[in-house]
Design a protein around this motif. Sequence first.
Motif, PDB file in Angstrom:
ATOM      1  N   VAL A  11     -10.940   2.299  -6.105  1.00  0.00           N
ATOM      2  CA  VAL A  11     -11.943   3.293  -5.707  1.00  0.00           C
ATOM      3  C   VAL A  11     -13.213   2.542  -5.334  1.00  0.00           C
ATOM      4  O   VAL A  11     -13.689   1.711  -6.108  1.00  0.00           O
ATOM      5  CB  VAL A  11     -12.244   4.293  -6.847  1.00  0.00           C
TER       6      VAL A  11
ATOM      7  N   VAL B 159      -4.975   1.867  -8.514  1.00  0.00           N
ATOM      8  CA  VAL B 159      -5.798   2.804  -7.743  1.00  0.00           C
ATOM      9  C   VAL B 159      -7.165   2.151  -7.563  1.00  0.00           C
ATOM     10  O   VAL B 159      -7.879   1.913  -8.529  1.00  0.00           O
ATOM     11  CB  VAL B 159      -5.943   4.163  -8.467  1.00  0.00           C
TER      12      VAL B 159
ATOM     13  N   VAL C  72      -4.237   3.031  -2.826  1.00  0.00           N
ATOM     14  CA  VAL C  72      -3.285   2.933  -3.929  1.00  0.00           C
ATOM     15  C   VAL C  72      -2.221   1.910  -3.551  1.00  0.00           C
ATOM     16  O   VAL C  72      -1.699   1.936  -2.440  1.00  0.00           O
ATOM     17  CB  VAL C  72      -2.618   4.293  -4.233  1.00  0.00           C
TER      18      VAL C  72
ATOM     19  N   ARG D 120     -12.234   6.584   0.566  1.00  0.00           N
ATOM     20  CA  ARG D 120     -12.879   5.734  -0.435  1.00  0.00           C
ATOM     21  C   ARG D 120     -11.900   5.279  -1.507  1.00  0.00           C
ATOM     22  O   ARG D 120     -12.281   4.968  -2.633  1.00  0.00           O
ATOM     23  CB  ARG D 120     -14.045   6.475  -1.096  1.00  0.00           C
ATOM     24  N   PHE D 121     -10.613   5.257  -1.162  1.00  0.00           N
ATOM     25  CA  PHE D 121      -9.661   4.783  -2.156  1.00  0.00           C
ATOM     26  C   PHE D 121      -8.435   4.193  -1.476  1.00  0.00           C
ATOM     27  O   PHE D 121      -8.175   4.420  -0.286  1.00  0.00           O
ATOM     28  CB  PHE D 121      -9.251   5.908  -3.105  1.00  0.00           C
TER      29      PHE D 121
ATOM     30  N   ARG E  28       0.847  -1.182   0.000  1.00  0.00           N
ATOM     31  CA  ARG E  28       0.000   0.000   0.000  1.00  0.00           C
ATOM     32  C   ARG E  28       0.880   1.228   0.000  1.00  0.00           C
ATOM     33  O   ARG E  28       1.832   1.314   0.769  1.00  0.00           O
ATOM     34  CB  ARG E  28      -0.863  -0.004   1.264  1.00  0.00           C
ATOM     35  N   ILE E  29       0.590   2.186  -0.865  1.00  0.00           N
ATOM     36  CA  ILE E  29       1.357   3.426  -0.849  1.00  0.00           C
ATOM     37  C   ILE E  29       0.493   4.612  -0.449  1.00  0.00           C
ATOM     38  O   ILE E  29       1.012   5.664  -0.111  1.00  0.00           O
ATOM     39  CB  ILE E  29       2.065   3.687  -2.205  1.00  0.00           C
ATOM     40  N   ASP E  30      -0.817   4.459  -0.458  1.00  0.00           N
ATOM     41  CA  ASP E  30      -1.682   5.541   0.025  1.00  0.00           C
ATOM     42  C   ASP E  30      -3.051   4.946   0.315  1.00  0.00           C
ATOM     43  O   ASP E  30      -3.433   3.932  -0.265  1.00  0.00           O
ATOM     44  CB  ASP E  30      -1.789   6.653  -1.026  1.00  0.00           C
ATOM     45  N   ILE E  31      -3.760   5.594   1.220  1.00  0.00           N
ATOM     46  CA  ILE E  31      -5.116   5.141   1.516  1.00  0.00           C
ATOM     47  C   ILE E  31      -5.931   6.349   1.949  1.00  0.00           C
ATOM     48  O   ILE E  31      -5.413   7.263   2.592  1.00  0.00           O
ATOM     49  CB  ILE E  31      -5.123   4.031   2.592  1.00  0.00           C
ATOM     50  N   GLY E  32      -7.194   6.374   1.562  1.00  0.00           N
ATOM     51  CA  GLY E  32      -8.093   7.446   1.965  1.00  0.00           C
ATOM     52  C   GLY E  32      -9.459   6.867   2.257  1.00  0.00           C
ATOM     53  O   GLY E  32      -9.624   5.637   2.335  1.00  0.00           O
TER      54      GLY E  32
ATOM     55  N   ALA F 226     -13.815  -0.671  -7.756  1.00  0.00           N
ATOM     56  CA  ALA F 226     -13.290  -0.702  -9.114  1.00  0.00           C
ATOM     57  C   ALA F 226     -11.782  -0.481  -9.007  1.00  0.00           C
ATOM     58  O   ALA F 226     -11.276  -0.006  -7.978  1.00  0.00           O
ATOM     59  CB  ALA F 226     -13.933   0.394  -9.950  1.00  0.00           C
TER      60      ALA F 226
ATOM     61  N   HIS G  86      -8.162   0.866 -11.183  1.00  0.00           N
ATOM     62  CA  HIS G  86      -7.444   1.435 -12.336  1.00  0.00           C
ATOM     63  C   HIS G  86      -6.006   0.953 -12.246  1.00  0.00           C
ATOM     64  O   HIS G  86      -5.361   1.141 -11.212  1.00  0.00           O
ATOM     65  CB  HIS G  86      -7.463   2.967 -12.279  1.00  0.00           C
TER      66      HIS G  86
END
Lengths: 483, 483
Positions: free
Chosen positions: B462, B460, B390, B387-388, B381-385, B410, B412
């Motif tokens: 989402v 990514v 990465v 509703r997403f 994992r390199i980022d998380i928010g 979904a 990307h």
Amino acid sequence: MTVSEGSLIHPVILCGGSGTRLWPASRESFPKQFIPLAEADRSSFQATALRLTDATVFARPAIITAQEARFTVGEQLAQVGVAADILLEPQRRDSAAAVAVAALNAARRDPEALVLILAADHVVGDTPAFVAAARAAAVAARDGCIMTLGITPTAPATAYGYIQMGDPLPGAAGASGAHAIARFLEKPDAPRAEGLIAEGALWNSGYFLFRADVMLDELRAHAPAVLDAAEQALAQASRDLDFVRLDPAAFAQAPKISIDYAVMERTRRSGVLPVRFPWSDIGTWGALWEVSDRDGAGNALRGRAAVRDTRNSLVHSSGDILTTVVGLDDVVVVTTPDAVLVTSREAGSEVKALVEDLRARGEPEADAHRLMYRPWGSYQRIDIGARFQVKRITVKPDGRLSLQKHYHRAEHWVVVRGTAEVTVDGAVTLVHENEAIYLPIGCVHRLANPGKIPLELIEVQVGSYTGEDDIVRIEDVYGRDNA
Amino acid sequence: MTVSEGSLIHPVILCGGSGTRLWPASRESFPKQFIPLAEADRSSFQATALRLTDATVFARPAIITAQEARFTVGEQLAQVGVAADILLEPQRRDSAAAVAVAALNAARRDPEALVLILAADHVVGDTPAFVAAARAAAVAARDGCIMTLGITPTAPATAYGYIQMGDPLPGAAGASGAHAIARFLEKPDAPRAEGLIAEGALWNSGYFLFRADVMLDELRAHAPAVLDAAEQALAQASRDLDFVRLDPAAFAQAPKISIDYAVMERTRRSGVLPVRFPWSDIGTWGALWEVSDRDGAGNALRGRAAVRDTRNSLVHSSGDILTTVVGLDDVVVVTTPDAVLVTSREAGSEVKALVEDLRARGEPEADAHRLMYRPWGSYQRIDIGARFQVKRITVKPDGRLSLQKHYHRAEHWVVVRGTAEVTVDGAVTLVHENEAIYLPIGCVHRLANPGKIPLELIEVQVGSYTGEDDIVRIEDVYGRDNA
């Protein structure tokens, strides 16, 4: 006292420091006054601005800050709902030049305007006491004194200068508590600090309160070169969006000198008001520990932290990194997404020296944060490889990046929140959450947020070079040139 | 001695430890034996395997490891070009069961096969000395002794058990240096350790060398339940790709007991060979500092590190985080992308207790690394928010992820290196560097690397939920079920 413009105090917040003693949380690109340190939800700059919101006492504040910090200042003021004039220093010239600008700026409206100079990076534990002190000092300032606030020491600090009080001032000023200043004293060693406290000396807070005309007279007498430069810089200032940009060539002529040396230690019109509110300049991590809430073991833990068999320590974790300490006392551990500092509570100036070491080694973390603020929002690198880089980009409602192109990279944007308005070679498209768009190498493009909520997107850059300097700016609503 | 299969030593590497004393570098999901710690470019497991490559002395090694570690073991062996049999323990049953499996497995080929048991997490500073020791101990083992190597102490360590030697063994065994064992001693306190060293006691290394039939006889005599369980688990083992998977139900019957307690302290056939090579079990961060190269100030710095006014400390930075220490001595600072540990060189077992604290608090970093290894490659994992999420995904050449779908997200995919073969609802597409593909929510998809270089892509995600458990596996070449 009637509430009229003439009787109000005009606060001026000096907001130009770099705070490398609080590295890695504080860096040149985002210094300590803008970071939530003593309080979890606001920066010391925001807390300072909020301390001045009593409209029966204070006029609209002015902020004097560095050119580079202008969008941060504007953004942080907006967050706390404070309106202010923002004056931009093209470079750092120490406090005398800033105070001269402050006095000149206030004198435009009223030559006898009362000006209160504040630092943006101080912690004050009792706002009513602070406001009362400002009002009391204003009495002497109206009489023509250049007043400073002298903090009653709570410990034999060696990190502060001290002030020895003289006799009470005559008349109403003296009745309100103001004294003449007998002597300014440099930072003492510990035994000397003990002695100074026994003698009744006060900490030199760096707050000043004066009539604009009085300060200008004293500057003319003791630091005419500073005053001349400030006058020219203000007279030739340009307006840039909401900012007043001091003239760079004129301002560069100001000698680099502090207001203490330039005026306070020379003038015969100085005075000091002894005050008692809790106060710190948070000069070091140890000083932050002093003013922080601590648990039963004396630990101040901020962010994701866990300790075991550890006492009297500060753990400050500002990213989502889990920071742990086992079996150590009196340590400071500061974690950010790209740099970690481990030190003792006492090692204040050593941290500054470390940052100089890191600069000399060319480490980017010495000065730049991973999260970079821009007028339109912010970005941060979340991954980087040989031929790619990934960023999370946040654009404020109505924010617009510059119209730009790159020579060495293509970009893929995936919108994860909000709606993006994307211009590619003249064609405008809306890209919604969970949609993506491709920007071929060399295309002329612009990103904007036309919506009502922040836009967040993940940018995947692919190319032989992904450096920040491969941006050719064709047009920018924030007046930024290509550099 | 002629070089024939019968005269070779059959090494068995026990590779099942979890090593929480070396948290946060070592975690349940990727324990210390797989991490480059003492050496920058290889793990202690890899170094152990490479210590056994003299084909005139050693037969093809066997690895006994945990089910979960199987792909890591395979990958790390491939990296160093060592072929081995890999036996999988369905759960941890301590060392007696593993030794029983090792003896039974070797006895299938030759009842008198010489078996050498090694730990995967030890550091040995002198491979020729180690090989010579194994050959010397083999003389006594051929005579029917269960040999252990006793390390000549270099310090009064309190972290090791000790062995008191008895008389030299008779005949060729004694001539090669082997002694009877007078006594096994638990970890002593420091004064007792001094005394033991003065008496000539040796560190208990945990290396064992024996004839398979001898060990099986002794297990039958002293730990029959262990032997029964191991026999059943091996008899009913299943083959899974390149792995031998011990039968879970049978193996679960093995009592949890160490080989030391089960056999070594009871058998009359034990012997010890005193040896002198540099050795450590790297049981703690302090022990790693001991065996690391250090600069003039006594500091061992690994990765991106900078220190000032700091002595005799270990800084181990395994991500790209810049890790700094100012004004402290004798500390250990370990930085990983998601967790930081600051401790003293002495606080060994306290770290283990901290990890238990973190587990109790439900902190994911207690056991899981951000970088997760899979049979097809790895992801992190390199980022998380809100509703997403990465991730950076790396797929080895010929690697194939499972055919899968998600209910809540979904995806990307942007390829940043190599070429991806992407199957979406039955249609196969090649996606090249700097190309992207969209996977709508609910689609049945598979990612594979048909190329000759590693495939790297940024994913990514989402959706309303991006947890790792929203994967419905429809088909998997590595035999992984949905759990």
